[in-house]
Design a protein around this motif. Structure first.
Motif, PDB file in Angstrom:
ATOM      1  N   TYR A 176       0.819  -1.214   0.000  1.00  0.00           N
ATOM      2  CA  TYR A 176       0.000   0.000   0.000  1.00  0.00           C
ATOM      3  C   TYR A 176       0.855   1.266   0.000  1.00  0.00           C
ATOM      4  O   TYR A 176       0.421   2.324  -0.439  1.00  0.00           O
ATOM      5  N   ASN A 177       2.114   1.170   0.482  1.00  0.00           N
ATOM      6  CA  ASN A 177       2.977   2.357   0.527  1.00  0.00           C
ATOM      7  C   ASN A 177       3.312   2.894  -0.859  1.00  0.00           C
ATOM      8  O   ASN A 177       3.669   4.062  -1.002  1.00  0.00           O
ATOM      9  N   SER A 178       3.206   2.027  -1.858  1.00  0.00           N
ATOM     10  CA  SER A 178       3.561   2.470  -3.215  1.00  0.00           C
ATOM     11  C   SER A 178       2.430   3.214  -3.917  1.00  0.00           C
ATOM     12  O   SER A 178       2.632   3.807  -4.973  1.00  0.00           O
ATOM     13  N   ASP A 179       1.222   3.204  -3.339  1.00  0.00           N
ATOM     14  CA  ASP A 179       0.090   3.905  -3.948  1.00  0.00           C
ATOM     15  C   ASP A 179       0.329   5.411  -3.930  1.00  0.00           C
ATOM     16  O   ASP A 179       0.721   5.978  -2.891  1.00  0.00           O
ATOM     17  N   SER A 180       0.062   6.067  -5.041  1.00  0.00           N
ATOM     18  CA  SER A 180       0.295   7.518  -5.135  1.00  0.00           C
ATOM     19  C   SER A 180      -0.563   8.289  -4.135  1.00  0.00           C
ATOM     20  O   SER A 180      -0.110   9.281  -3.543  1.00  0.00           O
ATOM     21  N   GLU A 181      -1.806   7.835  -3.904  1.00  0.00           N
ATOM     22  CA  GLU A 181      -2.687   8.538  -2.971  1.00  0.00           C
ATOM     23  C   GLU A 181      -2.180   8.412  -1.539  1.00  0.00           C
ATOM     24  O   GLU A 181      -2.281   9.353  -0.742  1.00  0.00           O
ATOM     25  N   VAL A 182      -1.646   7.246  -1.205  1.00  0.00           N
ATOM     26  CA  VAL A 182      -1.097   7.046   0.135  1.00  0.00           C
ATOM     27  C   VAL A 182       0.147   7.920   0.313  1.00  0.00           C
ATOM     28  O   VAL A 182       0.322   8.576   1.352  1.00  0.00           O
ATOM     29  N   ASN A 192       5.063   9.868   8.964  1.00  0.00           N
ATOM     30  CA  ASN A 192       6.181   8.980   8.640  1.00  0.00           C
ATOM     31  C   ASN A 192       5.632   7.590   8.337  1.00  0.00           C
ATOM     32  O   ASN A 192       4.990   6.983   9.211  1.00  0.00           O
ATOM     33  N   PRO A 193       5.846   7.050   7.152  1.00  0.00           N
ATOM     34  CA  PRO A 193       5.309   5.718   6.809  1.00  0.00           C
ATOM     35  C   PRO A 193       5.689   4.627   7.802  1.00  0.00           C
ATOM     36  O   PRO A 193       4.936   3.675   7.986  1.00  0.00           O
ATOM     37  N   ARG A 194       6.849   4.791   8.465  1.00  0.00           N
ATOM     38  CA  ARG A 194       7.274   3.764   9.426  1.00  0.00           C
ATOM     39  C   ARG A 194       6.279   3.618  10.575  1.00  0.00           C
ATOM     40  O   ARG A 194       6.108   2.538  11.133  1.00  0.00           O
ATOM     41  N   ASP A 195       5.624   4.731  10.942  1.00  0.00           N
ATOM     42  CA  ASP A 195       4.626   4.679  12.019  1.00  0.00           C
ATOM     43  C   ASP A 195       3.430   3.804  11.610  1.00  0.00           C
ATOM     44  O   ASP A 195       2.821   3.144  12.457  1.00  0.00           O
ATOM     45  N   ILE A 196       3.087   3.835  10.334  1.00  0.00           N
ATOM     46  CA  ILE A 196       1.963   3.034   9.822  1.00  0.00           C
ATOM     47  C   ILE A 196       2.390   1.579   9.655  1.00  0.00           C
ATOM     48  O   ILE A 196       1.682   0.646  10.070  1.00  0.00           O
ATOM     49  N   ASN A 197       3.573   1.370   9.099  1.00  0.00           N
ATOM     50  CA  ASN A 197       4.046   0.010   8.826  1.00  0.00           C
ATOM     51  C   ASN A 197       4.288  -0.789  10.101  1.00  0.00           C
ATOM     52  O   ASN A 197       4.158  -2.014  10.103  1.00  0.00           O
ATOM     53  N   VAL A 281      -2.918   5.111  15.326  1.00  0.00           N
ATOM     54  CA  VAL A 281      -1.542   5.549  15.115  1.00  0.00           C
ATOM     55  C   VAL A 281      -1.492   7.062  15.320  1.00  0.00           C
ATOM     56  O   VAL A 281      -2.238   7.811  14.714  1.00  0.00           O
ATOM     57  N   GLY A 282      -0.565   7.508  16.153  1.00  0.00           N
ATOM     58  CA  GLY A 282      -0.453   8.924  16.476  1.00  0.00           C
ATOM     59  C   GLY A 282      -0.469   9.110  17.978  1.00  0.00           C
ATOM     60  O   GLY A 282      -0.227   8.160  18.729  1.00  0.00           O
ATOM     61  N   PRO A 283      -0.705  10.321  18.477  1.00  0.00           N
ATOM     62  CA  PRO A 283      -1.100  11.492  17.681  1.00  0.00           C
ATOM     63  C   PRO A 283       0.073  12.107  16.925  1.00  0.00           C
ATOM     64  O   PRO A 283       1.215  12.005  17.348  1.00  0.00           O
ATOM     65  N   PHE A 284      -0.280  12.734  15.798  1.00  0.00           N
ATOM     66  CA  PHE A 284       0.698  13.472  15.018  1.00  0.00           C
ATOM     67  C   PHE A 284       0.603  14.943  15.412  1.00  0.00           C
ATOM     68  O   PHE A 284      -0.478  15.447  15.706  1.00  0.00           O
ATOM     69  N   PRO A 285       1.735  15.652  15.423  1.00  0.00           N
ATOM     70  CA  PRO A 285       1.734  17.043  15.904  1.00  0.00           C
ATOM     71  C   PRO A 285       0.965  17.977  14.976  1.00  0.00           C
ATOM     72  O   PRO A 285       0.645  17.631  13.837  1.00  0.00           O
ATOM     73  N   THR A 286       0.681  19.182  15.497  1.00  0.00           N
ATOM     74  CA  THR A 286      -0.013  20.194  14.683  1.00  0.00           C
ATOM     75  C   THR A 286       0.805  20.519  13.442  1.00  0.00           C
ATOM     76  O   THR A 286       2.035  20.515  13.471  1.00  0.00           O
ATOM     77  N   ILE A 287       0.098  20.744  12.346  1.00  0.00           N
ATOM     78  CA  ILE A 287       0.786  21.055  11.087  1.00  0.00           C
ATOM     79  C   ILE A 287       0.158  22.276  10.431  1.00  0.00           C
ATOM     80  O   ILE A 287      -1.047  22.510  10.552  1.00  0.00           O
ATOM     81  N   VAL A 358      -5.697   1.277   5.402  1.00  0.00           N
ATOM     82  CA  VAL A 358      -4.737   2.386   5.306  1.00  0.00           C
ATOM     83  C   VAL A 358      -5.090   3.283   4.131  1.00  0.00           C
ATOM     84  O   VAL A 358      -5.127   4.515   4.257  1.00  0.00           O
ATOM     85  N   ARG A 359      -5.362   2.681   2.983  1.00  0.00           N
ATOM     86  CA  ARG A 359      -5.705   3.457   1.794  1.00  0.00           C
ATOM     87  C   ARG A 359      -6.941   4.325   2.046  1.00  0.00           C
ATOM     88  O   ARG A 359      -6.966   5.520   1.733  1.00  0.00           O
TER      89      ARG A 359
END
Length: 478
Positions: A176-182, A192-197, A281-287, A358-359
């Motif tokens: 799924y990491n190779s999908d352009s939308e992902v 960071n993809p590593r957090d998902i994987n 997965v997370g939390p991810f910081p403010t962006i 994930v997608r």
């Protein structure tokens, strides 16, 4: 005209805020259906098959779940001894499963774009096989041995046509990491993809793929022996021994000349049910998120992914099953624990289900972020451009509401992710079987269900005809 447009924009932002704040609320119809489904499952667990049948017959059928619901209905007709009704529905359901699995193998496993449960239920691989076991018993219990044998041959054909190919599909890679939308979501949301994987369930191996069933081999062996086809019966016995070394497969082949064999197969309990594993997965910081060259600060967020899991709970009081006939008695051996098939099925599907989640989840999360940020920017711009006091008040309120609504709107998309835990519920949990060699004749057969040394249930089957040089089957339920 300008004032009207500003008011419309502001009111739109207020409506967005209202929708976001209410997005997590369920509706009464859904709650009612869940309660009815729980009532149905409770009736199954308590062995009240007539009650379960009434509940299921009253429920409104959902087209995407028609295979599962029909299968359950057919099984309940079987369990309540309504064999003709069961045959009719099982034959219809079997044809629908044929079409569904053929489509799945040809096109690949469906990746739902909104929710895993939005696609048509196609049945699990073990369910393809078990339906023919019980339909064969439907025919046999009616005295129609010829059509029962046809069901067994059909079951054997399915193994060659479907199971190996379906297994290949489940073992194929799904990156799924190779999908352009992902990749776009990773970049835009600063993930960071590593957090998902790191949360990904293990990929299936050959050992996780459902390929055969001890109960299927046992039934096939018996019907080949009825037809005098010892060669094919020996092949079934060999495969049965490989799957269940403790079962006396050889005894089924060695009927003394002039003798007959009385075989009892007993189905107990209800098959285990899969549940949902939810990964946060997370939390991810403010962006900072840019919309029309305006920066909107997206608050801390997480993402949620789902896949099916199976935690076995064995609470059956039955510890042994015994048959008595012709002055002889024998304890039935555990032929198959059907829950192993459920475990294999879950293990083989979890990784791909996670990838699909994930997608979907990242795509929905990114869409929610864009929509929420756009609503905030739109409301802020409207507030800056307002002129008279009423417009200023409304647009400022809308801007504030849009900012307040931003976090729940982004979080709400997680609630739309649910794992596909659908399955046929009305299948048994275990199969026990054994045979006695008897002289040809008519016998009364008693089957006892024990908890320790205590008999908790007893069933009698009278006037069972045992034929020379052939097995005779008695199907028993507690």
């Amino acid at each position: 005209m300008k004032k009207s447009r500003l008011l419309i924009v502001a009111l739109g932002a207020l409506i967005f805020a209202s929708c976001a704040s209410n997005s997590g609320q369920g509706d009464g119809a859904g709650s009612s259906k869940k309660a009815e489904n729980q009532k149905y499952l409770t009736a199954l667990d308590e062995g009240k098959y007539d009650s379960a049948l009434k509940i299921l017959n009253k429920q409104k059928k959902n087209k995407k779940n028609i295979i599962r619901d029909n299968y359950d209905l057919a099984m309940l007709y079987h369990l309540t001894g309504k064999y003709e009704d069961s045959i009719k529905i099982m034959n219809q359901t079997d044809r629908m499963m044929d079409d569904s699995i053929t489509k799945s193998i040809t096109q690949g496993i469906a990746a739902a774009t909104i929710n895993e449960n939005s696609v048509e239920y196609e049945a699990n691989p073990y369910e393809y096989i078990y339906i023919n076991i019980f339909n064969a018993l439907n025919y046999y219990n009616q005295g129609n041995e010829e059509d029962a044998a046809v069901e067994i041959r059909r079951m054997n054909d399915k193994q060659k046509q479907y199971l190996a190919k379906y297994g290949e599909l489940l073992l194929s890679d799904d990156n799924y990491n190779s999908d352009s939308e992902v990749q776009n979501a990773y970049k835009s949301l600063k993930i960071n993809p590593r957090d998902i994987n790191a949360q990904e369930p293990k990929k299936p191996t050959e050992a996780d793929i459902f390929k055969d069933s001890p109960a299927a081999r046992y039934m096939s062996l018996l019907f080949y022996m009825m037809e005098g086809d010892v060669s094919n019966a020996e092949l079934d016995a060999k495969m049965l021994r490989a799957m269940n070394a403790s079962f006396d497969a050889q005894g089924e082949l060695s009927i003394q000349r002039g003798k007959g064999r009385l075989d009892v197969i007993s189905f107990t309990d209800m098959i285990g049910r899969r549940t949902e594993e939810r990964i946060i997965v997370g939390p991810f910081p403010t962006i900072p998120f840019v919309v029309n060259k305006i920066i909107v600060t997206i608050p801390e967020f997480d993402v949620e992914f789902v896949y099916p899991k199976f935690d076995r709970v064995d609470s059956s009081p039955i510890t042994a099953v015994k048959m008595i006939a012709g002055g002889k008695e024998k304890t039935l051996a555990l032929l198959e624990d059907f829950n192993y098939a459920v475990q294999k099925d879950v293990n083989s599907k979890a990784n791909k289900a996670y990838g699909r989640s994930v997608r979907r989840s990242l795509a929905k999360k990114l869409t929610a972020v864009v929509s929420s940020a756009t609503a905030v920017v739109t409301a802020q711009v409207a507030a800056e451009q307002a002129e008279d006091p009423l417009a200023i008040a409304i647009t400022k309120a809308a801007a504030l509401a849009a900012i307040v609504a931003l976090p729940p709107a982004i979080e709400a998309v997680d609630k739309t992710e649910t794992a596909d835990v659908r399955q046929v519920y009305a299948l048994p949990g275990k199969a026990y079987a054994a045979g006695l060699e008897l002289a040809p004749g008519v016998y009364d057969v008693k089957v006892q269900y024990l908890s320790g040394s205590r008999v908790i249930s007893e069933k009698n089957y009278n006037n069972v005809k045992v034929r020379a040089n052939k097995p005779t089957i008695v199907e028993s339920l507690p």
